[in-house]
Design an enzyme around this catalytic site. Structure first.
Site, short mmCIF file in Angstrom:
data_model
loop_
_atom_site.label_atom_id
_atom_site.label_comp_id
_atom_site.label_asym_id
_atom_site.label_seq_id
_atom_site.Cartn_x
_atom_site.Cartn_y
_atom_site.Cartn_z
NE ARG A 152 2.10 29.96 41.37
CZ ARG A 152 2.98 28.96 41.46
NH1 ARG A 152 3.63 28.56 40.39
NH2 ARG A 152 3.22 28.38 42.61
CG HIS A 165 1.73 25.25 41.12
ND1 HIS A 165 0.95 26.02 40.28
CD2 HIS A 165 1.22 25.46 42.37
CE1 HIS A 165 0.05 26.68 40.99
NE2 HIS A 165 0.17 26.36 42.25
CG HIS A 206 0.12 24.07 46.58
ND1 HIS A 206 -1.20 24.01 46.99
CD2 HIS A 206 0.13 24.89 45.50
CE1 HIS A 206 -1.93 24.79 46.20
NE2 HIS A 206 -1.17 25.33 45.27
CD GLU A 259 -4.33 27.68 44.28
OE1 GLU A 259 -3.20 27.16 44.37
OE2 GLU A 259 -4.74 28.21 43.24
CG HIS A 291 -3.51 24.01 40.71
ND1 HIS A 291 -3.18 23.20 41.78
CD2 HIS A 291 -3.12 25.26 41.05
CE1 HIS A 291 -2.61 23.93 42.71
NE2 HIS A 291 -2.56 25.19 42.31
CD GLU A 344 1.81 30.84 45.36
OE1 GLU A 344 1.35 29.71 45.62
OE2 GLU A 344 1.92 31.28 44.22
MN MN Z 1 -1.51 26.66 43.55
#
Ligand code: MN
Ligand code: MN
Length: 364
Positions: free
Chosen positions: A74, A77, A79, A83, A122, A145
């Protein structure tokens, strides 16, 4: 029933098809299954999300169920929401950097959780032969997401001459960067164990540990009826926006009638079968059935129970957008209120009320 029917779904929802006679009125929908959620598939893994779009009653938390293959990343990124994550199967390596420039790298496996504060960049990569699958919870029901800041998509949208100036190289250095977000992709697995391991699975210059071994923690409650492990800022100080309880209810037992005075509840069912009735005031109540992969929601302060209706242990997560887990036990409240007052309300036998335990029993 004479008309067309979806027997499979009806069998999964016996309390919707044939509600208890105590249900009444138009309570909102409080169930959505990941089985009904759109899957975003990439080479290297997939994800599916349940946000307020799917489950409007869940205003404070959105959830993502993600699978990463061995080596599946993943991508790097961040946000604007925090999280919180629970590893369901397999293992992964996570990386992060805090605003003081301190790096964090850790390996997490089944039963561990992690927490990335809002805005902290992360990544997650599946390890081993099978990779991993996990649940993510974000501190806003409307989070998606799709609305993260991925490093690839950001590079694609910065002028090349600015990239060249920023990294003090020629712009030709960026001729092969991806044209858009990669989201999930395959990459070589790290061949080094987490540095400075010495038996530890983390390395950190950060002040606060971003991981917590939830299944290794001693239960806060344990009896023949089941157990509960609560993880909030009292044990996991970095997790200021999400408090969690992992609960197991044995067959025939009940997560007692209770409510949460400080936050909405967002539930993720991990194993077994159960049902929940939520009383939403004004004479309204509705009962829902849940099984592994389902999400439940309970608005703040609404009383509810969760009953194991199967013949195997029922395991689920209770998540709250708050630093501290809080619940009020109906039974403890009655036990600690003058008994003649309780009896006068409910016309109960005085012996019943006198016999109520003053201690809290989350699972009975
Ligand atoms: Mn994340
Ligand atoms: Mn609850």
């Amino acid at each position: 029933m004479l008309g067309p029917r979806n027997a499979e779904r009806e069998n999964q929802n016996p309390d919707i098809v044939n509600p208890p006679s105590t249900d009444r009125g138009g309570s909102p929908n409080l169930k959505y299954s990941f089985a009904d959620a759109h899957v975003k598939a990439r080479d290297g893994g997939w994800s599916r999300e349940i946000t307020a779009r799917e489950l409007p009653a869940a205003r404070t938390i959105a959830g993502v169920n993600m699978r990463l293959a061995a080596g599946g990343v993943r991508e790097l990124h961040w946000h604007k929401e925090a999280e919180w994550a629970f590893m369901l199967a397999g293992s992964a390596r996570i990386t992060a950097l805090d605003s003081e420039g301190r790096e964090f790298v850790a390996d997490v496996r089944n039963g561990d959780l992690w927490y990335f504060p809002e805005g902290i960049p992360h990544s997650i990569q599946g390890l081993g032969d099978e990779g991993c699958e996990f649940l993510l919870a974000f501190s806003d029901g409307h989070f998606s997401e799709d609305s993260t800041f991925p490093i690839t998509d950001m590079f694609a949208h910065m002028p090349r001459e600015v990239l060249a100036k920023n990294f003090r190289v020629d712009r030709s250095a960026f001729r092969n960067i991806p044209a858009a977000e990669r989201f999930i992709f395959r990459a070589p697995q790290p061949h080094e164990p987490v540095p400075d391991g010495g038996g530890e699975r983390r390395r950190s210059g950060a002040d606060l540990d971003m991981t917590f071994r939830m299944m290794e923690a001693k239960p806060d409650f344990e009896s023949d009826a089941g157990w509960a492990r609560i993880v909030d800022t009292k044990k996991f100080p970095i997790s200021v926006h999400i408090a969690a309880a992992l609960v197991e209810v044995n067959p025939g037992h009940l997560r007692e009638i209770h409510w949460h005075p400080n936050a909405d509840e967002w539930q993720y069912y991990i194993a077994g079968k159960g049902r929940m009735t939520v009383f939403s005031a004004e004479g309204r109540a509705r009962t829902f059935d849940y099984q592994a992969g389902d999400v439940g929601a309970v608005p703040i302060s609404m009383p509810h129970y969760i009953e194991n209706t199967g013949d195997t242990p029922l395991r689920f997560l209770e998540l709250f957008r708050t630093p501290i887990f809080e619940d009020i036990s109906l039974m403890q409240w009655m036990a600690k209120t003058p008994h003649e007052l309780v009896v006068a309300h409910l016309n109960l036998d005085r012996e019943l009320v006198d016999g109520l335990p003053v201690d809290k029993y989350p699972i009975i």
